[in-house]
Design an enzyme around this catalytic site. Structure first.
Site, PDB file in Angstrom:
ATOM      1  N   PHE A  79      43.189  62.688   3.391  1.00 35.38           N
ATOM      2  CA  PHE A  79      41.898  62.067   3.725  1.00 35.38           C
ATOM      3  C   PHE A  79      41.145  61.674   2.449  1.00 35.38           C
ATOM      4  CE2 PHE A  79      42.546  64.958   7.357  1.00 35.38           C
ATOM      5  CZ  PHE A  79      42.225  64.143   8.432  1.00 35.38           C
ATOM      6  N   ALA A  81      39.293  60.246  -0.410  1.00 38.24           N
ATOM      7  CA  ALA A  81      39.045  58.845  -0.767  1.00 38.24           C
ATOM      8  C   ALA A  81      37.574  58.658  -1.068  1.00 38.24           C
ATOM      9  CB  ALA A  81      39.427  57.930   0.406  1.00 38.24           C
ATOM     10  N   THR A 123      42.920  52.689   7.189  1.00 37.39           N
ATOM     11  CA  THR A 123      41.792  52.077   7.901  1.00 37.39           C
ATOM     12  C   THR A 123      42.154  50.725   8.512  1.00 37.39           C
ATOM     13  OG1 THR A 123      39.616  51.076   7.536  1.00 37.39           O
ATOM     14  CG2 THR A 123      41.030  51.218   5.619  1.00 37.39           C
ATOM     15  N   ASP A 124      41.462  50.383   9.600  1.00 42.66           N
ATOM     16  CA  ASP A 124      41.654  49.059  10.213  1.00 42.66           C
ATOM     17  C   ASP A 124      41.123  47.941   9.313  1.00 42.66           C
ATOM     18  OD1 ASP A 124      38.903  49.424  10.529  1.00 42.66           O
ATOM     19  OD2 ASP A 124      38.884  49.074  12.692  1.00 42.66           O
ATOM     20  N   GLU A 125      40.321  48.310   8.287  1.00 39.57           N
ATOM     21  CA  GLU A 125      39.740  47.281   7.411  1.00 39.57           C
ATOM     22  C   GLU A 125      40.811  46.539   6.619  1.00 39.57           C
ATOM     23  OE1 GLU A 125      36.182  48.050   5.346  1.00 39.57           O
ATOM     24  OE2 GLU A 125      35.310  49.159   7.019  1.00 39.57           O
ATOM     25  N   TYR A 147      37.098  48.455  -1.454  1.00 36.07           N
ATOM     26  CA  TYR A 147      37.491  49.640  -0.664  1.00 36.07           C
ATOM     27  C   TYR A 147      38.750  49.338   0.151  1.00 36.07           C
ATOM     28  CZ  TYR A 147      37.768  52.681   3.419  1.00 36.07           C
ATOM     29  OH  TYR A 147      38.239  53.514   4.413  1.00 36.07           O
ATOM     30  N   ALA A 149      40.850  46.907  -0.034  1.00 36.43           N
ATOM     31  CA  ALA A 149      42.016  46.522  -0.848  1.00 36.43           C
ATOM     32  C   ALA A 149      42.685  47.760  -1.446  1.00 36.43           C
ATOM     33  CB  ALA A 149      41.593  45.559  -1.949  1.00 36.43           C
ATOM     34  N   SER A 150      41.868  48.734  -1.878  1.00 37.03           N
ATOM     35  CA  SER A 150      42.465  49.955  -2.452  1.00 37.03           C
ATOM     36  C   SER A 150      43.203  50.738  -1.363  1.00 37.03           C
ATOM     37  CB  SER A 150      41.390  50.829  -3.119  1.00 37.03           C
ATOM     38  OG  SER A 150      40.488  51.350  -2.162  1.00 37.03           O
ATOM     39  N   LYS A 151      42.679  50.696  -0.131  1.00 29.85           N
ATOM     40  CA  LYS A 151      43.350  51.409   0.968  1.00 29.85           C
ATOM     41  C   LYS A 151      44.637  50.682   1.388  1.00 29.85           C
ATOM     42  CE  LYS A 151      41.954  54.558   2.999  1.00 29.85           C
ATOM     43  NZ  LYS A 151      42.160  56.028   2.767  1.00 29.85           N
ATOM     44  N   ASN A 176      36.401  52.605  13.121  1.00 27.75           N
ATOM     45  CA  ASN A 176      35.186  53.310  12.683  1.00 27.75           C
ATOM     46  C   ASN A 176      34.980  54.618  13.442  1.00 27.75           C
ATOM     47  OD1 ASN A 176      34.685  50.476  11.792  1.00 27.75           O
ATOM     48  ND2 ASN A 176      32.736  51.376  11.144  1.00 27.75           N
TER      49      ASN A 176
HETATM   50  P1  NAD Z   1      34.191  61.053   3.344  1.00 27.45           P
HETATM   51  O1  NAD Z   1      33.658  60.168   2.273  1.00 27.45           O
HETATM   52  O2  NAD Z   1      33.251  61.683   4.295  1.00 27.45           O
HETATM   53  O3  NAD Z   1      35.054  62.225   2.686  1.00 27.45           O
HETATM   54  C1  NAD Z   1      35.937  62.017   1.627  1.00 27.45           C
HETATM   55  C2  NAD Z   1      36.317  63.388   1.067  1.00 27.45           C
HETATM   56  O4  NAD Z   1      37.266  63.183   0.008  1.00 27.45           O
HETATM   57  C3  NAD Z   1      35.134  64.157   0.463  1.00 27.45           C
HETATM   58  O5  NAD Z   1      35.162  65.497   0.884  1.00 27.45           O
HETATM   59  C4  NAD Z   1      35.373  64.053  -1.036  1.00 27.45           C
HETATM   60  O6  NAD Z   1      34.864  65.156  -1.763  1.00 27.45           O
HETATM   61  C5  NAD Z   1      36.891  63.988  -1.087  1.00 27.45           C
HETATM   62  N1  NAD Z   1      37.403  63.359  -2.312  1.00 27.45           N
HETATM   63  C6  NAD Z   1      36.995  62.187  -2.858  1.00 27.45           C
HETATM   64  N2  NAD Z   1      37.671  61.942  -3.988  1.00 27.45           N
HETATM   65  C7  NAD Z   1      38.533  62.981  -4.163  1.00 27.45           C
HETATM   66  C8  NAD Z   1      39.510  63.294  -5.134  1.00 27.45           C
HETATM   67  N3  NAD Z   1      39.724  62.482  -6.180  1.00 27.45           N
HETATM   68  N4  NAD Z   1      40.223  64.421  -4.993  1.00 27.45           N
HETATM   69  C9  NAD Z   1      40.008  65.257  -3.941  1.00 27.45           C
HETATM   70  N5  NAD Z   1      39.086  65.017  -3.000  1.00 27.45           N
HETATM   71  C10 NAD Z   1      38.346  63.889  -3.102  1.00 27.45           C
HETATM   72  O7  NAD Z   1      35.278  60.173   4.104  1.00 27.45           O
HETATM   73  P2  NAD Z   1      35.653  60.142   5.654  1.00 27.45           P
HETATM   74  O8  NAD Z   1      34.751  59.198   6.348  1.00 27.45           O
HETATM   75  O9  NAD Z   1      35.827  61.514   6.158  1.00 27.45           O
HETATM   76  O10 NAD Z   1      37.084  59.417   5.560  1.00 27.45           O
HETATM   77  C11 NAD Z   1      38.259  60.181   5.352  1.00 27.45           C
HETATM   78  C12 NAD Z   1      39.444  59.249   5.228  1.00 27.45           C
HETATM   79  O11 NAD Z   1      39.569  58.454   6.393  1.00 27.45           O
HETATM   80  C13 NAD Z   1      39.345  58.255   4.055  1.00 27.45           C
HETATM   81  O12 NAD Z   1      40.612  58.130   3.494  1.00 27.45           O
HETATM   82  C14 NAD Z   1      38.898  56.963   4.713  1.00 27.45           C
HETATM   83  O13 NAD Z   1      39.360  55.856   3.977  1.00 27.45           O
HETATM   84  C15 NAD Z   1      39.595  57.063   6.051  1.00 27.45           C
HETATM   85  N6  NAD Z   1      38.938  56.362   7.165  1.00 27.45           N
HETATM   86  C16 NAD Z   1      37.630  56.631   7.473  1.00 27.45           C
HETATM   87  C17 NAD Z   1      37.038  56.009   8.570  1.00 27.45           C
HETATM   88  C18 NAD Z   1      35.600  56.269   8.940  1.00 27.45           C
HETATM   89  O14 NAD Z   1      35.099  55.610   9.862  1.00 27.45           O
HETATM   90  N7  NAD Z   1      34.889  57.199   8.321  1.00 27.45           N
HETATM   91  C19 NAD Z   1      37.793  55.116   9.352  1.00 27.45           C
HETATM   92  C20 NAD Z   1      39.112  54.839   8.970  1.00 27.45           C
HETATM   93  C21 NAD Z   1      39.680  55.488   7.894  1.00 27.45           C
HETATM   94  O1  DAU Z   2      36.682  50.396  10.013  1.00 27.27           O
HETATM   95  C1  DAU Z   2      36.946  51.631   9.416  1.00 27.27           C
HETATM   96  C2  DAU Z   2      35.976  51.842   8.268  1.00 27.27           C
HETATM   97  O2  DAU Z   2      34.720  52.115   8.872  1.00 27.27           O
HETATM   98  C3  DAU Z   2      36.363  52.965   7.324  1.00 27.27           C
HETATM   99  O3  DAU Z   2      37.561  52.643   6.695  1.00 27.27           O
HETATM  100  C4  DAU Z   2      35.261  53.195   6.284  1.00 27.27           C
HETATM  101  O4  DAU Z   2      35.575  54.332   5.481  1.00 27.27           O
HETATM  102  C5  DAU Z   2      33.962  53.464   7.005  1.00 27.27           C
HETATM  103  O5  DAU Z   2      32.906  53.580   6.076  1.00 27.27           O
HETATM  104  C6  DAU Z   2      33.660  52.316   7.986  1.00 27.27           C
HETATM  105  O6  DAU Z   2      33.373  51.087   7.254  1.00 27.27           O
HETATM  106  P1  DAU Z   2      32.224  50.079   7.741  1.00 27.27           P
HETATM  107  O7  DAU Z   2      31.840  49.242   6.611  1.00 27.27           O
HETATM  108  O8  DAU Z   2      32.613  49.402   9.009  1.00 27.27           O
HETATM  109  O9  DAU Z   2      31.092  51.180   8.093  1.00 27.27           O
HETATM  110  P2  DAU Z   2      29.532  51.223   7.805  1.00 27.27           P
HETATM  111  O10 DAU Z   2      28.984  52.378   8.581  1.00 27.27           O
HETATM  112  O11 DAU Z   2      29.217  51.158   6.351  1.00 27.27           O
HETATM  113  O12 DAU Z   2      29.013  49.875   8.466  1.00 27.27           O
HETATM  114  C7  DAU Z   2      29.223  49.600   9.840  1.00 27.27           C
HETATM  115  C8  DAU Z   2      28.632  48.232  10.126  1.00 27.27           C
HETATM  116  O13 DAU Z   2      27.201  48.328  10.001  1.00 27.27           O
HETATM  117  C9  DAU Z   2      29.056  47.157   9.150  1.00 27.27           C
HETATM  118  O14 DAU Z   2      29.166  45.922   9.856  1.00 27.27           O
HETATM  119  C10 DAU Z   2      27.899  47.073   8.147  1.00 27.27           C
HETATM  120  C11 DAU Z   2      26.694  47.424   9.012  1.00 27.27           C
HETATM  121  N1  DAU Z   2      25.592  48.116   8.312  1.00 27.27           N
HETATM  122  C12 DAU Z   2      25.878  49.240   7.575  1.00 27.27           C
HETATM  123  C13 DAU Z   2      24.894  49.924   6.902  1.00 27.27           C
HETATM  124  C14 DAU Z   2      25.224  51.146   6.075  1.00 27.27           C
HETATM  125  C15 DAU Z   2      24.280  47.653   8.411  1.00 27.27           C
HETATM  126  O15 DAU Z   2      24.010  46.650   9.094  1.00 27.27           O
HETATM  127  N2  DAU Z   2      23.303  48.336   7.743  1.00 27.27           N
HETATM  128  C16 DAU Z   2      23.551  49.447   6.974  1.00 27.27           C
HETATM  129  O16 DAU Z   2      22.605  50.002   6.357  1.00 27.27           O
END
Ligand code: NAD
Ligand code: DAU
Length: 336
Positions: A79, A81, A123-125, A147, A149-151, A176
């Site tokens: 996880f 990232a 991620t779906d992104e 973000y 692109a790195s994923k 999401n």
């Molecule tokens: P988050 O930002 O809440 O948590 C990331 C965690 O990774 C944190 O605990 C942080 O301390 C740890 N971390 C960061 N860099 C590190 C490193 N170099 N070494 C060890 N630990 C490190 O993220 P999240 O929302 O829980 O997402 C988790 C994973 O799921 C990510 O890989 C993200 O790309 C992926 N993802 C998230 C979503 C979403 O909607 N949140 C959707 C699709 C995929």
């Molecule tokens: O789709 C999966 C991704 O979902 C994960 O890979 C990412 O880690 C996670 O952060 C999330 O990315 P999004 O960019 O979709 O999530 P975010 O919550 O930042 O934004 C959701 C939508 O809301 C997006 O269209 C941008 C918009 N937004 C976001 C913020 C923070 C706003 O309009 N205002 C805001 O302040």
């Protein structure tokens, strides 16, 4: 099974560890660097569990990762990232370092000490904007932000280690997530906590962007199914099937909290903002029999309730390093 969870102190990782300890007999080692997004409070109460161990460390630390894998472990789910798109616009380097180079370190360590399964959480992104229909696993990669692109790079690198070195790699591409313990920089927790505090909700652009929402407990159950039954070399989309515009989500939150519409503030759009994401998760259902359980409105109600009942958690989080970033960079960009 002994499972190494990297990034387990973040939002989804901490929910996943709770699921593992509550619903399975697996042992868990959590390796997390505790960046601004990592928080041991997310795992409170689990410290005494004999099947759980926390190691503070960086996935880019080759020696440390090799030492943990040599214990040995059976499975690795990554996880760890940098996960917030807006931050990747301000500081792309840290995303490339952790999300790509960090994965390279994990994969190399798995060549030295093999695991039975390595699940890369993606991620779906990576599919980029899907203006019509649904993206399936064969869809082209078209990431828009540093973000995503790195994923995308991480997914491809991991899969190359399957093709070239025979490592047992699976990739999950999730939509999401939302739910308890999400860091209040992301749309849903930011808007819930701002609305509770009568602060403006900054909607980017016209607010008509679409995201496909999955409740974090469903996402974790799906990941567990992939970890236990997924086939090496395969990618599995894991979406919620709940497509909503950002304005629909915003309005739902305001209604739930009985807050006025005037809190909505339309602000400058995110550069490279993807208009719509929509995942086809049919492969996961067909091959592993998994489908998410929560309906979006119920999941969002539960989430709003959690943030109402856990004000100390998010007030502490919002007063940390997050606020520094929020006040300076983010607020400047959106003009708040
Ligand atoms: P988050 O930002 O809440 O948590 C990331 C965690 O990774 C944190 O605990 C942080 O301390 C740890 N971390 C960061 N860099 C590190 C490193 N170099 N070494 C060890 N630990 C490190 O993220 P999240 O929302 O829980 O997402 C988790 C994973 O799921 C990510 O890989 C993200 O790309 C992926 N993802 C998230 C979503 C979403 O909607 N949140 C959707 C699709 C995929
Ligand atoms: O789709 C999966 C991704 O979902 C994960 O890979 C990412 O880690 C996670 O952060 C999330 O990315 P999004 O960019 O979709 O999530 P975010 O919550 O930042 O934004 C959701 C939508 O809301 C997006 O269209 C941008 C918009 N937004 C976001 C913020 C923070 C706003 O309009 N205002 C805001 O302040």
């Amino acid at each position: 099974m002994k499972i190494l969870v990297t990034g387990g102190a973040g939002f989804i990782g901490s929910n996943f560890i709770r699921l593992l300890l509550q619903e399975t007999s697996h042992q868990v080692v959590n390796l997390d660097f505790l960046t601004y997004a990592g928080n041991l409070e997310n795992l409170q109460g689990l410290e005494k569990n004999k099947r759980y161990r926390f190691v503070k460390g960086d996935i880019r630390d080759r020696k440390l990762v090799e030492r943990i894998l040599a214990e040995p472990v059976d499975a690795l789910i990554n996880f760890a990232a940098e996960s917030h798109v807006d931050r990747s616009i301000l500081d792309p380097q840290s995303f490339i370092q952790t999300n790509y180079f960090g994965v390279a370190v994990l994969l190399e360590a798995c060549r030295k000490t093999p695991v039975k399964i390595y699940l890369q959480v993606g991620t779906d992104e990576v599919y980029g904007p899907i203006l019509k229909g649904l993206a399936d696993e064969a869809g082209p990669l078209n990431p828009s932000s540093p973000y995503s692109a790195s994923k995308a790079g991480a997914d491809l690198l991991a899969l190359s280690y399957h093709k070239t070195f025979g490592l047992p790699i699976t990739v999950a591409r999730m939509s999401n997530n939302y739910g308890p313990f999400q860091f209040p920089e992301k749309l849903i927790p930011l808007f819930i906590t701002n609305a509770i505090a009568d602060q403006p909700l900054p909607v980017y652009g016209d607010g008509q962007q679409v995201r496909d929402w999955i409740f974090v407990e469903d996402a974790c159950a799906g990941l567990l199914a992939i970890l236990e039954e997924g086939q090496p070399g395969e990618i599995y989309n894991l979406g919620g099937g709940n497509q909503r515009t950002n304005l629909e989500v915003t309005q739902f939150i305001l209604n739930e909290l009985k807050k006025p519409k005037r809190l909505i503030k339309f602000v400058a759009d995110r550069p490279g903002h993807d208009r719509r994401y929509a995942l086809d998760s049919g492969k996961l259902k067909k091959q592993l029999g998994f489908e998410p359980a929560a309906d979006f409105e119920n999941g969002l109600k539960r989430t709003v309730k959690w943030y109402l009942e856990n004000r100390n958690w998010w007030r502490r989080v919002k007063s940390g390093k997050y606020l520094e970033y929020y006040r300076t960079q983010y607020q400047k960009r959106i003009g708040l």
